[in-house]
Design an enzyme around this catalytic site. Structure first.
Site, PDB file in Angstrom:
ATOM      1  CD1 TRP A  21      -2.214   2.062   0.400  1.00 45.88           C
ATOM      2  CD2 TRP A  21      -2.601   1.501   2.603  1.00 45.88           C
ATOM      3  NE1 TRP A  21      -2.798   2.988   0.996  1.00 45.88           N
ATOM      4  CE2 TRP A  21      -3.214   2.748   2.447  1.00 45.88           C
ATOM      5  CE3 TRP A  21      -2.711   0.951   3.918  1.00 45.88           C
ATOM      6  CZ2 TRP A  21      -3.944   3.370   3.193  1.00 45.88           C
ATOM      7  CZ3 TRP A  21      -3.449   1.617   4.727  1.00 45.88           C
ATOM      8  CH2 TRP A  21      -4.291   2.808   4.213  1.00 45.88           C
ATOM      9  CG  ASP A  51      -2.110  -7.526   0.602  1.00 51.68           C
ATOM     10  OD1 ASP A  51      -3.024  -8.238  -0.085  1.00 51.68           O
ATOM     11  OD2 ASP A  51      -2.280  -6.067   0.763  1.00 51.68           O
ATOM     12  CE1 TYR A  56      -4.622  -0.421  -0.662  1.00 46.79           C
ATOM     13  CE2 TYR A  56      -2.682  -2.114  -1.246  1.00 46.79           C
ATOM     14  CZ  TYR A  56      -3.732  -1.604  -0.313  1.00 46.79           C
ATOM     15  OH  TYR A  56      -4.429  -2.372   0.798  1.00 46.79           O
ATOM     16  CG  HIS A 121      -9.798  -3.345  -0.872  1.00 45.25           C
ATOM     17  ND1 HIS A 121      -8.694  -2.442  -1.616  1.00 45.25           N
ATOM     18  CD2 HIS A 121      -9.521  -3.035   0.339  1.00 45.25           C
ATOM     19  CE1 HIS A 121      -8.070  -1.777  -1.042  1.00 45.25           C
ATOM     20  NE2 HIS A 121      -8.060  -2.197   0.092  1.00 45.25           N
ATOM     21  CB  SER A 152      -9.175  -7.480   2.268  1.00 48.87           C
ATOM     22  OG  SER A 152      -8.610  -6.692   3.304  1.00 48.87           O
TER      23      SER A 152
HETATM   24  N1  LIG Z   1      -8.259  -2.456   3.583  1.00 48.24           N
HETATM   25  C1  LIG Z   1      -7.268  -3.412   3.241  1.00 48.24           C
HETATM   26  O1  LIG Z   1      -7.268  -4.582   2.608  1.00 48.24           O
HETATM   27  C2  LIG Z   1      -5.954  -2.898   3.914  1.00 48.24           C
HETATM   28  C3  LIG Z   1      -5.833  -1.843   4.540  1.00 48.24           C
HETATM   29  C4  LIG Z   1      -4.660  -1.793   5.149  1.00 48.24           C
HETATM   30  C5  LIG Z   1      -3.507  -2.579   4.756  1.00 48.24           C
HETATM   31  N2  LIG Z   1      -3.783  -3.427   3.966  1.00 48.24           N
HETATM   32  C6  LIG Z   1      -2.366  -4.311   3.616  1.00 48.24           C
HETATM   33  O2  LIG Z   1      -1.633  -4.576   4.745  1.00 48.24           O
HETATM   34  C7  LIG Z   1      -0.355  -4.080   4.648  1.00 48.24           C
HETATM   35  C8  LIG Z   1       0.270  -3.661   5.928  1.00 48.24           C
HETATM   36  O3  LIG Z   1      -0.488  -2.730   6.571  1.00 48.24           O
HETATM   37  P1  LIG Z   1       0.190  -1.203   6.511  1.00 48.24           P
HETATM   38  O4  LIG Z   1       1.044  -1.089   5.488  1.00 48.24           O
HETATM   39  O5  LIG Z   1      -1.161  -0.383   6.471  1.00 48.24           O
HETATM   40  O6  LIG Z   1       0.677  -1.141   8.005  1.00 48.24           O
HETATM   41  P2  LIG Z   1       2.093  -1.776   8.804  1.00 48.24           P
HETATM   42  O7  LIG Z   1       2.405  -3.082   8.177  1.00 48.24           O
HETATM   43  O8  LIG Z   1       1.457  -1.922  10.212  1.00 48.24           O
HETATM   44  O9  LIG Z   1       2.934  -0.640   8.810  1.00 48.24           O
HETATM   45  C9  LIG Z   1       3.601  -0.085   7.563  1.00 48.24           C
HETATM   46  C10 LIG Z   1       4.583   1.081   7.773  1.00 48.24           C
HETATM   47  O10 LIG Z   1       5.229   1.239   8.993  1.00 48.24           O
HETATM   48  C11 LIG Z   1       6.581   1.590   8.698  1.00 48.24           C
HETATM   49  N3  LIG Z   1       7.496   0.452   8.877  1.00 48.24           N
HETATM   50  C12 LIG Z   1       7.601  -1.001   8.105  1.00 48.24           C
HETATM   51  N4  LIG Z   1       8.542  -1.266   8.880  1.00 48.24           N
HETATM   52  C13 LIG Z   1       9.222  -0.802   9.445  1.00 48.24           C
HETATM   53  C14 LIG Z   1      10.161  -1.124  10.266  1.00 48.24           C
HETATM   54  N5  LIG Z   1      10.938  -2.275  10.313  1.00 48.24           N
HETATM   55  N6  LIG Z   1      10.872  -0.051  11.373  1.00 48.24           N
HETATM   56  C15 LIG Z   1       9.994   0.977  11.565  1.00 48.24           C
HETATM   57  N7  LIG Z   1       9.055   1.334  10.634  1.00 48.24           N
HETATM   58  C16 LIG Z   1       8.690   0.326   9.551  1.00 48.24           C
HETATM   59  C17 LIG Z   1       6.644   2.198   7.449  1.00 48.24           C
HETATM   60  O11 LIG Z   1       6.187   3.656   7.417  1.00 48.24           O
HETATM   61  P3  LIG Z   1       7.028   4.775   7.576  1.00 48.24           P
HETATM   62  O12 LIG Z   1       8.451   4.359   7.663  1.00 48.24           O
HETATM   63  O13 LIG Z   1       6.469   5.983   7.185  1.00 48.24           O
HETATM   64  O14 LIG Z   1       6.589   4.784   9.238  1.00 48.24           O
HETATM   65  C18 LIG Z   1       5.260   1.183   6.722  1.00 48.24           C
HETATM   66  O15 LIG Z   1       4.792   1.966   5.690  1.00 48.24           O
HETATM   67  C19 LIG Z   1      -0.638  -2.774   3.387  1.00 48.24           C
HETATM   68  O16 LIG Z   1       0.675  -2.545   2.776  1.00 48.24           O
HETATM   69  C20 LIG Z   1      -1.517  -3.302   2.436  1.00 48.24           C
HETATM   70  O17 LIG Z   1      -0.959  -4.270   1.666  1.00 48.24           O
HETATM   71  C21 LIG Z   1      -4.756  -3.641   3.528  1.00 48.24           C
END
Ligand SMILES: NC(=O)c1ccc[n+]([C@@H]2O[C@H](COP(=O)([O-])OP(=O)(O)OC[C@H]3O[C@@H](n4cnc5c(N)ncnc54)[C@H](OP(=O)(O)O)[C@@H]3O)[C@@H](O)[C@H]2O)c1
Length: 327
Positions: A21, A51, A56, A121, A152
């Site tokens: 995303w 994913d 996106y 979605h 999802s």
């Molecule tokens: N409705 C849906 O279906 C839906 C909704 C949400 C998410 N998703 C899917 O789930 C995936 C994961 O969720 P998410 O991206 O929302 O949240 P997440 O994985 O909880 O957080 C990702 C963010 O955390 C930071 N990060 C990642 N690894 C890190 C590390 N090792 N150390 C420090 N910061 C780190 C990065 O942002 P910064 O560096 O900017 O802080 C990154 O963009 C999405 O990419 C998407 O594919 C789907």
């Protein structure tokens, strides 16, 4: 990297996979070269499941993954999503004609003849009571446009309803140290039906990586700025629905549980992998260093009963009342 079977698909997917995303939109400034470097680093480290969604960056995330696939020989599974381009986002929009159109667009973006996995979605709850939607996906499978499909979901009850449809291969749901209810009723039932579970928002939008403070600020185009109170979409997708200051306080307590040599992000991801019903976590990552950190979680030894109990205690003390019965 270690691998787990995804439902009944026969695929073995990396325990730590990649959420795409942030490299598409809504997470502040990103740089395509850096995003591609992150994607490549993931493949280097054994990540084989990505994913994404059509919405996106309106195909941008899908197109970056198409590039990755062209540049690599390894097997790469791509899960995309359909439905969130609907405006207004209604149950009626999830009709055969629209789904077909969304899938054609994703086929084009991903430069392929058949999508590996398509997920509805986060449709409105009404969609789960319309078998014709799942019938349309069955037909698209028979036509060879999609290999498998899943959903999802926002809520546990939607997940339980979705897996009543026999064609559903995977459920993507928020699951992390701040969102534990899916493990209660849903995980055993999904396991019984051999449905894969993709744990999304595993780092609570970065909060559980332990790097944020009350001074942290986010760009105007970052949902951690503009959706903190659910202004644009479900508030549960931003910091997992946890009030930011409360989340920071809980993180300070969790920090003490991080094993020596591990990072907080690795600890948060390893916690998710303690649940055998989970197929993989899909942390979002914007740059190679984050990918490396996250992939390292798969190499950590299992957490101890004491660590798990203490994490549970932090949830009970700070988070449970805020989120437990909401999703
Ligand atoms: N409705 C849906 O279906 C839906 C909704 C949400 C998410 N998703 C899917 O789930 C995936 C994961 O969720 P998410 O991206 O929302 O949240 P997440 O994985 O909880 O957080 C990702 C963010 O955390 C930071 N990060 C990642 N690894 C890190 C590390 N090792 N150390 C420090 N910061 C780190 C990065 O942002 P910064 O560096 O900017 O802080 C990154 O963009 C999405 O990419 C998407 O594919 C789907």
């Amino acid at each position: 990297m270690r691998y787990r079977e995804l439902g009944r698909t026969g695929w073995k997917v990396s325990e730590i996979s990649f959420g795409a995303w942030a490299i598409g939109s809504m997470w502040g400034r990103v740089d395509d070269n850096e995003s591609l470097a992150a994607l490549h680093r993931a493949v280097d480290l054994g990540v084989n499941f990505f994913d994404t969604a059509d919405v996106y960056g309106m195909g941008h995330s899908e197109r970056l993954i198409a590039r990755l696939r062209k540049e690599r020989l390894e097997t790469i599974y791509v899960a995309t999503k359909a439905g969130r381009r609907l405006s207004p986002h209604t149950a009626d929009g999830y009709n055969r004609q629209n789904l077909k159109q969304f899938i054609e667009d994703s086929l084009r973006n991903l430069e392929t003849d058949c999508l590996d996995l398509v997920q509805l979605h986060c449709p409105t709850t009404e969609v789960y009571y319309r078998p014709e939607v799942f019938g349309a996906l069955d037909d698209l499978t028979k036509e060879g446009k999609i290999r498998y499909y899943g959903v999802s979901v926002e809520r546990v009850e939607e997940a339980l309803k979705a897996i009543e449809f026999p064609g559903v291969q995977s459920i993507q749901i928020i699951f992390n140290m701040f969102r534990t209810r899916p493990a209660e009723l849903f995980f055993p039932e999904a396991q019984r039906r051999r449905v894969g579970i993709l744990a999304r928002v595993p780092l609570a939008s970065g909060l559980l990586a332990g790097k944020m403070t009350s001074q942290s600020s986010f760009g105007t185009d970052d949902h951690r700025n503009f959706n903190r109170h659910g202004e644009r979409f479900d508030v549960g997708e931003t910091f997992s629905g946890v009030d930011f200051e409360t989340g920071l306080a809980a993180v300070e307590e969790l920090r003490e549980l991080v094993p020596p040599g591990a990072t907080m992000a690795q600890f948060a991801l390893r916690w998710i992998l303690m649940f055998e019903a989970v197929t993989c976590a899909i942390p979002g990552a914007k740059r190679p260093s984050q990918v490396e950190d996250n992939a390292g979680a798969a190499d950590l030894p299992p957490l101890t009963d004491a660590q798990m109990a203490k994490a549970r205690g932090v949830y009970d003390q700070y988070i449970r009342e805020l989120v437990h019965q909401r999703w």
